[in-house]
Motif scaffolding. Structure first.
Motif, mmCIF file in Angstrom:
data_model
loop_
_atom_site.group_PDB
_atom_site.id
_atom_site.type_symbol
_atom_site.label_atom_id
_atom_site.label_comp_id
_atom_site.label_asym_id
_atom_site.label_seq_id
_atom_site.Cartn_x
_atom_site.Cartn_y
_atom_site.Cartn_z
ATOM 1 N N PRO A 1 0.805 -1.231 0.000
ATOM 2 C CA PRO A 1 0.000 0.000 0.000
ATOM 3 C C PRO A 1 0.835 1.277 0.000
ATOM 4 O O PRO A 1 0.388 2.310 -0.505
ATOM 5 C CB PRO A 1 -0.825 -0.124 1.290
ATOM 6 N N ASN A 2 2.031 1.217 0.569
ATOM 7 C CA ASN A 2 2.879 2.416 0.603
ATOM 8 C C ASN A 2 3.264 2.876 -0.797
ATOM 9 O O ASN A 2 3.363 4.070 -1.074
ATOM 10 C CB ASN A 2 4.142 2.150 1.427
ATOM 11 N N GLN A 3 3.482 1.915 -1.701
ATOM 12 C CA GLN A 3 3.792 2.277 -3.082
ATOM 13 C C GLN A 3 2.594 2.954 -3.744
ATOM 14 O O GLN A 3 2.757 3.893 -4.522
ATOM 15 C CB GLN A 3 4.203 1.039 -3.880
ATOM 16 N N LEU A 4 1.395 2.475 -3.433
ATOM 17 C CA LEU A 4 0.184 3.098 -3.965
ATOM 18 C C LEU A 4 0.016 4.509 -3.403
ATOM 19 O O LEU A 4 -0.324 5.446 -4.128
ATOM 20 C CB LEU A 4 -1.041 2.243 -3.629
ATOM 21 N N ASN A 5 0.291 4.691 -2.106
ATOM 22 C CA ASN A 5 0.233 6.019 -1.498
ATOM 23 C C ASN A 5 1.192 6.980 -2.187
ATOM 24 O O ASN A 5 0.867 8.143 -2.453
ATOM 25 C CB ASN A 5 0.580 5.942 -0.002
ATOM 26 N N ALA A 6 2.402 6.483 -2.479
ATOM 27 C CA ALA A 6 3.406 7.323 -3.137
ATOM 28 C C ALA A 6 2.959 7.683 -4.536
ATOM 29 O O ALA A 6 3.178 8.808 -5.003
ATOM 30 C CB ALA A 6 4.757 6.603 -3.175
ATOM 31 N N PHE A 7 2.318 6.738 -5.243
ATOM 32 C CA PHE A 7 1.850 6.993 -6.603
ATOM 33 C C PHE A 7 0.785 8.093 -6.612
ATOM 34 O O PHE A 7 0.770 8.952 -7.492
ATOM 35 C CB PHE A 7 1.284 5.706 -7.205
ATOM 36 N N VAL A 8 -0.086 8.051 -5.615
ATOM 37 C CA VAL A 8 -1.143 9.068 -5.523
ATOM 38 C C VAL A 8 -0.592 10.378 -4.959
ATOM 39 O O VAL A 8 -1.132 11.445 -5.212
ATOM 40 C CB VAL A 8 -2.315 8.542 -4.665
ATOM 41 N N GLY A 9 0.524 10.285 -4.208
ATOM 42 C CA GLY A 9 1.133 11.497 -3.679
ATOM 43 C C GLY A 9 0.689 11.863 -2.288
ATOM 44 O O GLY A 9 0.739 13.029 -1.897
ATOM 45 N N VAL A 10 0.254 10.868 -1.505
ATOM 46 C CA VAL A 10 -0.143 11.143 -0.124
ATOM 47 C C VAL A 10 0.839 10.523 0.862
ATOM 48 O O VAL A 10 0.533 10.386 2.043
ATOM 49 C CB VAL A 10 -1.576 10.634 0.180
ATOM 50 N N ASP A 11 2.014 10.139 0.341
ATOM 51 C CA ASP A 11 3.059 9.685 1.256
ATOM 52 C C ASP A 11 3.699 10.907 1.898
ATOM 53 O O ASP A 11 3.857 11.943 1.245
ATOM 54 C CB ASP A 11 4.109 8.854 0.520
#
Length: 365
Positions: A258-268
């Motif tokens: 999920p962290n990679q998905l967060n980074a893709f969306v830009g909410v990391d």
């Protein structure tokens, strides 16, 4: 003996070139010519009136190459200046102000007062090789650009096909993509016909074709139709929003966690580190702004949905936990939970269940 020193300074631009003629350091004429045969022939008439004319201009890419080719054809020598070097030399040697335009006059002055080395004119064979190499470089650039565009298109139509082969970039891969750009085409084609097509590709035998056909069919069944059904099962996500999420995020199965998905969306979160100090700052916003908007839209819609949603519950709880809690912080935390939920459901091929979400937070948080 001809004691006159005649310099042609030429300022080349996209459609026209400005010409300044100086004789023994004195300007005698200036005019503009079009960058095609009519204009070049006008320049040629003046060049032929002079013995050993000195010609100077900047290398401005494709625009100056046309002038170069014309001068080479008529066997005129010239000075071809690097633009950065020309600016430095005119500033240093001619005391040019920073605001002065580097034009034909300054180039002519430079050659009159501080003669520059003539450009080396290569043989016709080397010039042809250089021209062909530039064509090759442009073709290679266009190929990479088109492949990137095709990759983005695949993310909208059949992202799962990128998992078909170990090297999703080879000739066989692109042949399969051209034949099966959408999962519906795979599912509408007889398995035997798929196998025959795969066997027609270079280096693919009977067994390999059968294995690839089975894998292609499985991937087609996993494609966005199922993702659409899963996303629509989450309260607050209607069909339009689900389609936009799929279009924006592509194949979520390609993310390892999920962290990679967060980074893709830009909410990391961004992290600031200095010595032993580490602090979390605001979200990175490196990813897709549309993805963040769609996630926030789901949270707002979920609060109004008839079916309960643990994400809406979580958002309200965060808002109530502190009187000073901002909408932004609560929204970002809820986006994290929504993305983790989407990731888990699609990875596990499950529809949303409020009861499961409430009693299995370890699975979906």
């Amino acid at each position: 003996m001809d004691l006159l020193k005649t310099v042609f300074g030429i300022d080349v631009s996209s459609r026209k070139s400005n010409v300044c003629i100086m004789v023994n350091g004195q300007k005698v004429n200036d005019y503009a010519i079009s960058n095609e045969m009519v204009g070049f022939n006008q320049l040629l008439d003046d060049l032929k009136q002079v013995t050993n004319p000195q010609i100077i201009f900047e290398a401005t890419g494709v625009y100056s190459r046309r002038l170069q080719a014309f001068l080479d054809k008529h066997e005129f020598r010239y000075v071809l200046m690097n633009p950065l070097e020309a600016k430095r030399k005119t500033k240093d040697d001619l005391h040019q102000n920073k605001t002065d335009k580097l034009d034909a006059l300054y180039l002519a002055k430079l050659q009159s007062e501080h003669p520059q080395r003539l450009a080396y004119v290569q043989s016709e064979e080397y010039q042809e090789l250089m021209a062909n190499n530039r064509i090759y470089e442009q073709a290679l650039h266009d190929l990479i650009t088109n492949k990137n565009r095709l990759h983005k298109a695949i993310q909208l139509t059949f992202p799962e096909i990128e998992h078909l082969m170990a090297n999703p970039r080879g000739k066989n891969y692109w042949s399969i993509v051209l034949r099966f750009p959408h999962p519906d085409i795979v599912l509408e084609t007889k398995e035997a016909d798929i196998i025959d097509f795969l066997k027609s590709l270079s280096g693919i035998g009977e067994k390999r074709a059968n294995d690839l056909a089975q894998r292609l069919i499985r991937l087609a069944k996993l494609a966005p139709k199922r993702d659409l059904e899963i996303l629509k099962s989450i309260p607050g996500i209607a069909e339009n929003t689900a389609l936009r999420i799929i279009s924006e995020l592509g194949d979520i199965r390609r993310f390892k966690n999920p962290n990679q998905l967060n980074a893709f969306v830009g909410v990391d979160p961004q992290v600031y580190e200095s010595g032993s100090l580490a602090a979390h700052l605001s979200i990175s916003k490196r990813g897709t702004a549309i993805g963040r908007y769609l996630a926030i839209n789901q949270i707002q819609s979920a609060k109004k949905a008839r079916n309960p949603c643990h994400i809406a519950d979580y958002y309200e709880k965060r808002k109530r936990s502190s009187e000073t809690a901002s909408h932004k912080k609560a929204a970002i935390a809820s986006i994290h939970k929504l993305l983790r939920t989407i990731f888990a459901l699609i990875k596990n091929d499950q529809l949303y269940s409020y009861d499961v979400a409430k009693h299995n937070q370890r699975f979906l948080s």
